[in-house]
Design an enzyme around this catalytic site. Sequence first.
Site, PDB file in Angstrom:
ATOM      1  N   CYS A 141       0.874  -1.168   0.000  1.00  0.00           N
ATOM      2  CA  CYS A 141       0.000   0.000   0.000  1.00  0.00           C
ATOM      3  C   CYS A 141       0.917   1.225   0.000  1.00  0.00           C
ATOM      4  CB  CYS A 141      -0.947  -0.019   1.198  1.00  0.00           C
ATOM      5  SG  CYS A 141      -0.111   0.110   2.799  1.00  0.00           S
ATOM      6  N   ARG A 153      -2.122  -0.470   5.586  1.00  0.00           N
ATOM      7  CA  ARG A 153      -3.286  -1.121   4.955  1.00  0.00           C
ATOM      8  C   ARG A 153      -2.913  -2.493   4.425  1.00  0.00           C
ATOM      9  NH1 ARG A 153      -5.049   3.334   0.728  1.00  0.00           N
ATOM     10  NH2 ARG A 153      -2.974   4.051   1.256  1.00  0.00           N
TER      11      ARG A 153
END
Length: 174
Positions: free
Chosen positions: A127, A132
């Site tokens: 990410c 994330r």
Amino acid sequence: MNPLIGTSQRPVSLSLVLFPFPSRMRPAIALTICALSALLVAARGSEKPPAAAVAAVGVAAAGDLLRSGGHRYLDVRTEKEFRNGHVADSLNVPYHFFTSQGKEKNPKFIEQVAAHFDKQDNIVVGCKSGVRSELACFDLMAAGFENVKNIEGGYDAWVENGFAVKKPQTQDEL
């Protein structure tokens, strides 16, 4: 003299040792202890095993894995972030969407990943910064994906270390 304990003292009642409370309170205390014990036994059976740790790799190791041909890159940033630049040959499946209500998890994330990867595939997940993608790795592992690795530092670290990225063409380049 008491032949069982070898002294002339009276033996102490076991109930007094275990329950040094007035006799009228002992049944309630015993019942409470039994109930709590039963709850603990029942709760112990419902414990989930701890989640396995996510394997993390630095950008240099991730680059080596991708160049070896045995791994594929899954970019879990938003579509807009992906369009602004990404690792070549990566697949974009956003883990979160940014909506007017704020950040929302992609409810079809696992389904969308499963449409492009088998559960035994070697997947390098990235990410922007690695947060994330780590969450995505946990979800993928929980869904049965066996070989996922999180890129430490994400796309930002990839760029900072000078690895090649695919950027959108500007008007001058067209």
